[in-house]
Scaffold this active site. Structure first.
Site, PDB file in Angstrom:
ATOM      1  N   MET A   7      98.224  13.425  69.597  1.00  0.00           N
ATOM      2  CA  MET A   7      98.327  14.878  69.607  1.00  0.00           C
ATOM      3  C   MET A   7      97.038  15.477  69.039  1.00  0.00           C
ATOM      4  O   MET A   7      96.753  15.350  67.853  1.00  0.00           O
ATOM      5  CB  MET A   7      99.544  15.329  68.802  1.00  0.00           C
ATOM      6  CG  MET A   7     100.856  14.786  69.350  1.00  0.00           C
ATOM      7  SD  MET A   7     102.320  15.358  68.423  1.00  0.00           S
ATOM      8  CE  MET A   7     102.343  17.112  68.879  1.00  0.00           C
ATOM      9  N   GLY A  10      96.133  20.507  70.861  1.00  0.00           N
ATOM     10  CA  GLY A  10      96.156  21.353  72.049  1.00  0.00           C
ATOM     11  C   GLY A  10      97.527  21.371  72.694  1.00  0.00           C
ATOM     12  O   GLY A  10      98.441  20.623  72.321  1.00  0.00           O
ATOM     13  N   MET A  32      94.070  11.874  65.683  1.00  0.00           N
ATOM     14  CA  MET A  32      92.923  11.059  65.293  1.00  0.00           C
ATOM     15  C   MET A  32      91.837  11.951  64.703  1.00  0.00           C
ATOM     16  O   MET A  32      91.347  12.858  65.373  1.00  0.00           O
ATOM     17  CB  MET A  32      92.394  10.285  66.503  1.00  0.00           C
ATOM     18  CG  MET A  32      93.345   9.228  67.002  1.00  0.00           C
ATOM     19  SD  MET A  32      92.812   8.483  68.571  1.00  0.00           S
ATOM     20  CE  MET A  32      93.345   9.774  69.703  1.00  0.00           C
ATOM     21  N   CYS A  96      84.545   7.999  74.185  1.00  0.00           N
ATOM     22  CA  CYS A  96      85.631   8.208  73.232  1.00  0.00           C
ATOM     23  C   CYS A  96      86.935   7.635  73.780  1.00  0.00           C
ATOM     24  O   CYS A  96      87.689   6.969  73.058  1.00  0.00           O
ATOM     25  CB  CYS A  96      85.779   9.697  72.931  1.00  0.00           C
ATOM     26  SG  CYS A  96      87.018  10.070  71.663  1.00  0.00           S
ATOM     27  N   GLY A 120      97.890  13.575  76.526  1.00  0.00           N
ATOM     28  CA  GLY A 120      98.099  14.773  77.331  1.00  0.00           C
ATOM     29  C   GLY A 120      97.098  14.947  78.447  1.00  0.00           C
ATOM     30  O   GLY A 120      96.843  16.081  78.872  1.00  0.00           O
ATOM     31  N   CYS A 197      82.552  17.625  71.287  1.00  0.00           N
ATOM     32  CA  CYS A 197      83.205  18.062  70.046  1.00  0.00           C
ATOM     33  C   CYS A 197      82.289  18.000  68.834  1.00  0.00           C
ATOM     34  O   CYS A 197      82.498  18.726  67.867  1.00  0.00           O
ATOM     35  CB  CYS A 197      84.469  17.231  69.801  1.00  0.00           C
ATOM     36  SG  CYS A 197      84.175  15.489  69.416  1.00  0.00           S
TER      37      CYS A 197
END
Length: 352
Positions: A7, A10, A32, A96, A120, A197
């Protein structure tokens, strides 16, 4: 079934957890913690951890935070810097997924006794039986073509696919948001995360890399070798680039980067037609199941469009040639080249 759901904070991963819980599975949400520096792109921040925890509360599942920061630095951030130093164009989201979300997370799921992990991502996992009766799994494009993320999951093989669930792949983004709103999730209208990110909009890629590597000034030449401009760092230039090349202004025809040679610190520019090619050599070729040799559809960026091509395997392991059915712009070395057949990912490689 016991499922660990990644999760991010988002709406997509929140709804993934909610759907699995509604189906009767034993679900635990995990976030994470990857990047320890500043972030303003909608992931990896303290607020995202809080959003994920609130969503887990709405779903009625436990929520935990795993710190994978060291692994993220080693496999994603350092890889990103090393690739630029070599004059390549990396995709950190793919690294990633490869090294963290479907490696470290699966290891943690194993150690804690979870049968499956779920994310997701807007993609689907389909199962087929081959002529010998063997079950093969493939990533298929998500139902929402505008949000499809199959490209960034191309590295998943049979072992990972057998342990992974993608609960929202059959839904459109609008359907995901409506579902979240209907069950009272605060993230229902949260904007999607954008960009890399670990690079803030204020800092930007050049500033981020300047603090981690030495820039090499480069000369810009045309096809005849005549100097026409200059760049601060040859490592920051990519194939197809038009701006930031120090070219003279005026009414001249636009020119694009057609080649970058880091050892000689030389950038070659040309007209648009000089950017086109009929062939793209690839390396580090990986297959989801059995190798494919022949007609395929190829995608060369996360939000690109599939292009018809023929794949010819090379004499060296992991090497091949993509021959485009129509001339198209060159692919920057280091970019992922993902192979599809009937909307299924069959393999992927890196342009060279």
């Amino acid at each position: 079934m016991e499922i660990m759901v990644a999760m991010s904070g988002g709406v997509d991963s929140a709804v993934a957890a909610a759907l699995l819980k509604a189906q009767g599975h034993e679900v635990v949400g995990v976030t994470m913690k990857l990047w320890g520096g500043d972030s303003d792109t909608g992931c990896c921040s303290v607020s995202d951890v809080l959003d994920a925890r609130r969503a887990a509360d709405v779903v009625g599942v436990e929520h935990h935070v795993f710190n994978f920061g060291d692994a993220f630095d080693e496999h994603v951030v350092h890889h990103y810097v090393d690739a630029h130093e070599a004059g390549l164009t990396p995709n950190p989201c793919i690294e990633c997924n490869r090294s963290i979300k479907f490696d470290k997370l699966l290891e943690r799921a194993d150690s804690l006794g979870f049968e499956m992990i779920a994310t997701g991502h807007h993609a689907q996992i389909v199962q087929e039986v081959d002529a010998l009766g063997k079950v093969q799994r493939f990533i298929k494009r998500g139902a929402d073509g505008a949000k499809d993320q199959s490209y960034v999951l191309h590295m998943l093989g049979q072992a990972e696919l057998a342990r992974t669930m993608l609960p929202i792949g059959h839904m459109s983004k609008d359907e995901v948001r409506r579902y979240a709103a209907d069950i009272g999730m605060r993230v229902a209208n949260k904007p999607d995360s954008q960009d890399v990110c670990f690079i803030t909009r204020a800092e930007g890629r050049p500033s981020f890399l300047r603090s981690r590597m030495d820039f090499t000034p480069g000369v810009v030449v045309d096809a005849a070798g005549e100097r026409v401009g200059a760049v601060e760092s040859v490592q920051l230039v990519t194939i197809g680039q038009r701006k930031g090349l120090g070219l003279a202004g005026g009414d001249r025809e636009p020119r694009y980067v057609v080649d970058v040679d880091v050892p000689s610190a030389t950038v070659t520019v040309g007209r648009k037609e000089e950017l086109l090619t009929l062939e793209t050599p690839v390396r580090d070729l990986l297959w989801v199941a059995e190798p494919v040799d022949g007609p395929v559809e190829v995608q060369t960026s996360a939000h690109g469009h599939p292009t018809a091509a023929t794949l010819s395997l090379g004499s060296e392991a992991g090497e091949a040639m993509v021959t485009w059915h129509q001339a198209r712009p060159r692919v920057a070395p280091g970019q992922s080249v993902v192979l599809y057949w009937n909307d299924r990912v069959v393999g992927g490689a890196l342009a060279r």
